[in-house]
Structures are given as structure tokens and as C-alpha cells.
Scaffold this active site. Sequence first.
Site, short mmCIF file in Angstrom:
data_model
loop_
_atom_site.label_atom_id
_atom_site.label_comp_id
_atom_site.label_asym_id
_atom_site.label_seq_id
_atom_site.Cartn_x
_atom_site.Cartn_y
_atom_site.Cartn_z
N LYS A 141 0.82 -1.23 0.00
CA LYS A 141 0.00 0.00 0.00
C LYS A 141 0.84 1.27 0.00
CE LYS A 141 0.48 0.40 4.73
NZ LYS A 141 0.24 1.03 5.98
N THR A 198 -3.82 5.45 5.45
CA THR A 198 -2.46 5.92 5.16
C THR A 198 -2.48 7.17 4.28
OG1 THR A 198 -1.68 3.64 5.26
CG2 THR A 198 -0.24 5.21 4.20
#
Lengths: 286, 286
Positions: A141, A198
Site C-alpha cells: 500500500k 495511510t
Amino acid sequence: MTDITLPATVHASPDMAEALRGAEAVVVVTPSVGVRSTTESMRPHLGSGVPVVVLSKGIEDGSLMLMTEVLEDVLGGRGRLAGLSGPNHAEEVGHGIPSATVVASYQEPVGKLFQELFMTRFFRVYTNPDVVGVELCGASKNVIAVAAGMSDGLGYGDNTKAALLTRGLAELTRLGIALGGNPLTFSGLAGMGDLVATCTSTQSRNRTVGVELGKGRKLDDIVADMKMVAEGVKSTAAVLELAQRNRVEMPIAEQVGAVLYEGKRAEDLVTALMLREAKAELHGIT
Amino acid sequence: MTDITLPATVHASPDMAEALRGAEAVVVVTPSVGVRSTTESMRPHLGSGVPVVVLSKGIEDGSLMLMTEVLEDVLGGRGRLAGLSGPNHAEEVGHGIPSATVVASYQEPVGKLFQELFMTRFFRVYTNPDVVGVELCGASKNVIAVAAGMSDGLGYGDNTKAALLTRGLAELTRLGIALGGNPLTFSGLAGMGDLVATCTSTQSRNRTVGVELGKGRKLDDIVADMKMVAEGVKSTAAVLELAQRNRVEMPIAEQVGAVLYEGKRAEDLVTALMLREAKAELHGIT
């Protein structure tokens, strides 16, 4: 995090034999570069069949193994292994802010054991049998977080960032399918969830690297200013290597790699992506 | 948006016969409550087989139809129809900020026609054959946006919001499957993409309603202060009715409904969700 008091029932020990004596379940949570050596030092002291869950995220240099694959390589046999991943900033979990996560295991009872051990009023745990998918999400990610940061640094909008996150997740999904994962795992907490946390957090080091690249700063200068490592700077190369080995098309990761390693300008990244040939949304996924 | 100059090739007309004369493709973009009456007034002037795309998002009161279903109901036949949805804040699209979207159609050439017509250097268009899925995404995401806003208003963290978005998308996906949609559409631009854009934008009215509810204000007071309608206040009821009719479990939407319509406190919502029985992540999806 210096403001969290650990429960009195938690004991620290520098002695692996002592730490593992009589253990009914083991949690590995070193930085990803230390997982292999830690697991090797565990091996002589670990009872056979004792379940082990790894919270570290990453792809091992050279071998390109995910963390449970490293554990399997060292300990032999995967039945007892599990991996945990999800949108879980440690600061927030430590302060009892409601969070959710996924435990992936090859055998259902192992996943359920850790679900039961970790679940609290503030920490909700889901199980998932797709170990490769859940671990790949956590390990990859950060590549997309760097891209999302670049978009912010370039002054683009909510539309651009949402498109980068979604199309980024689509290419991680294609890679996951090639490695034997379930595409729906990538829509789950370890995939979409962690990506959203995030990419919208101002605390993410990977996003910050992207923001500074987007503003036109040089990578070396950005890295020199940061106290801690931004995983995405290194893991982009590993993800691209995995993609190449499995012949998976990852246009966003390729552009991030070109900016990180070849000095391409961040402002050319979005243009390159927008001008690709017209596509069907689910090509390579269904 | 008063600062966008439309191209000189755009002509406005209050006369439907004139507007549709010789049309080779039609774009319907009224508020969702006006789609049926607009389509009815189009019908006598619309050439047979002329492709029609609808950009409006919503579920019709009473009939619980999605917008392309309303068009099909009025015009008869679905082959010419398409729906467009994605993370496309109009202000950003109008200013040429890079954006991506999805056109869903029952017949591939219709989707490809609109892909070709709409695609520019700043606006990337993907096709998808899952009309129900793409339209349901656009019509139902506001329910989750209200929940995400509540989390922000209550002062929770990135972890909580990421979990609400992800688990929210999981329940929209379950509803989509029940209506015949493809679960992977919900991981796409119309699903995840639009949800991320809506839930992280400070301009979203639905998110704002949630934030104020999270701070403990009464719905009536919040609505009275807003100039424009927050769709989620009404569409939550429609989504819950669709879920009930199709026997789909939607715990987050139910909690949002309880806060909106039954005076439940927002702070009890997250607690209620955290204390549900332990689950597998993909239950109801695979």
C-alpha cells in the site's frame, strides 16, 4: 508513544528461551527486516504447533517473500501461521480509539484464536483465509501512498486522489490475483481500509515523501530530513519486481518508481496516467 | 460555480423538441427527483435507439428505482441506456483537475460511445457492464458519508474512519450482490473512489451533517442551517428499505438511520458496531 502505560501483566525479556517458555500463542512484531533473524532465534524454543501471528509488513529483500512466507521458510509448515493487517495507526490503537483489523490464517481455528485474543471493545478483529492477499495489501500500500502524496503536493484535488487510490488498489489487486490472493480481500480492511488511513493521514511518512516530491524537491533531500524510514521508498522496487516476475501491469507503481529511482518529475506522473489508452474498469480483475 | 466559462458550442434551450432535434447522444443531468418528469418530456422527441446516459444519482421515492431503471421504465428498453458515476466533484472537473469516472451500460458500444465522447486529458473514463452496481454505488454512498462524518465529529481517528468506510462499502456490496451487481464494482471508482472523495472532502454536505450529529447537535437544527439538501438524510431511508426488501444485513446504515430518524445518539453508534459478534471479513460477499 511515550504516553501509553502497558498493563502490569506484560513482561519484557531479552532471553528468547524465557520469553517462549510455555507460550500458547506467539506474536512477532519486529521491523520487517528483523523477522527472519527473530524467527530463527525463536525456532529452538518454540513448541510444535504453537500458533504464531506476524504483525510486521513487508517484502523480504532478495527472496521477495511476504512475512508469513519467511516464517514458513524458517519454521516449516504453514498451518500454525497467521498474519495481521489493517488500518491500525499504533498511536490510535494505544489510546483506545475504535479500530478494526484482519487476521488471516491458513487454518480457521488459528485465525479464530487470534481473533478471540485480540478483540476488545475498541479493537474489532475480522478473520480472512486469504493470507497472501492480506499480507500483500500491507506490504504494497505504501507505493500508492507515495503516489497519493504526490497528487496532494502538486495541488490536485479530491477527485485526483480518489482516482489514484482506487486505480492503485486495482493494480495491487491484479498483483494479488497473480500471487493466488482473493480480489475481494483488497476491498477489505487490509487493502482499501489501510490505504485510506495511510493516504489521508498527515502522519504517514510515505505520503509525506510523495507530497515533497510533488512540490518538486529531490528524494535525497527529503530522505535526509526524515528521522524514520519511509517504507515506500524501498518497497516500490520490491513490488515492481514482483509485478515483473508475474507479468502484471502496474502503471501507477511504475510511475512512482520512475520518480523515485529515475528522477522523473512528479508532475509528469498524472499526465502519463491520464493519457493511457481507454480501458474497461475491471480489466485484469474479472 | 460561477467562475467556469462554458464553450461557445454549448447551447441552452427551454424547448425539449429543439434540444433533442437531431441528437445522436443525450445526457440527462437533472437532480434525481426530476429525472422521471424530464425523461417523460423527452420521450416524444427522442429518436429510437439514440443512446442516453444519466449522471443523476439516487433512488426514486416509492418505486425504489435507480436512475437508469427510471429511464427504462419511461422509455422502454435498456439497450441504449448508460449511467455515469465516480469521484467527480463538479468544481474540480470544471477547473480541469485530473479526475476519473465510470460509464456503465448494458451494451458495450453504448458505454464506449460515451467513453469516447467524455474522455479528455483531464477526465479519464472507464467502462463497466455492471449498471446496477455502478448506480447503486452513487445512490448509497452518502449513507456511509454521514457515518464517517459522525466519527470525525466525535473526535475519533483515522483508524475509525477507515474502518467505517471499508465496512460500509462491504455492506453496500452485499446489497449490490442482492440486486444483481458485481462485488468488484464496489471496489472501483463509483464505489470506493467516490466514497473516499466524499468522506474526506470538507465540502461534502453529507459528511457535514454527520460531523454535526457527532458533535451532539439535533438533525432539525443542522438541516435548518444548510442551504442545500444533504441527500444522505433522505437516501438512508431508501437504502434501508431496499436492504429490508432484499434481506441484506446493513449494520452501519441501520445505525445511521437510528441516529437520523429515531434520535439515537451518534456516540452510541460506534459502540454498537464494535460490540457485534465476531465475523469473517468476507461473510455475505463470497
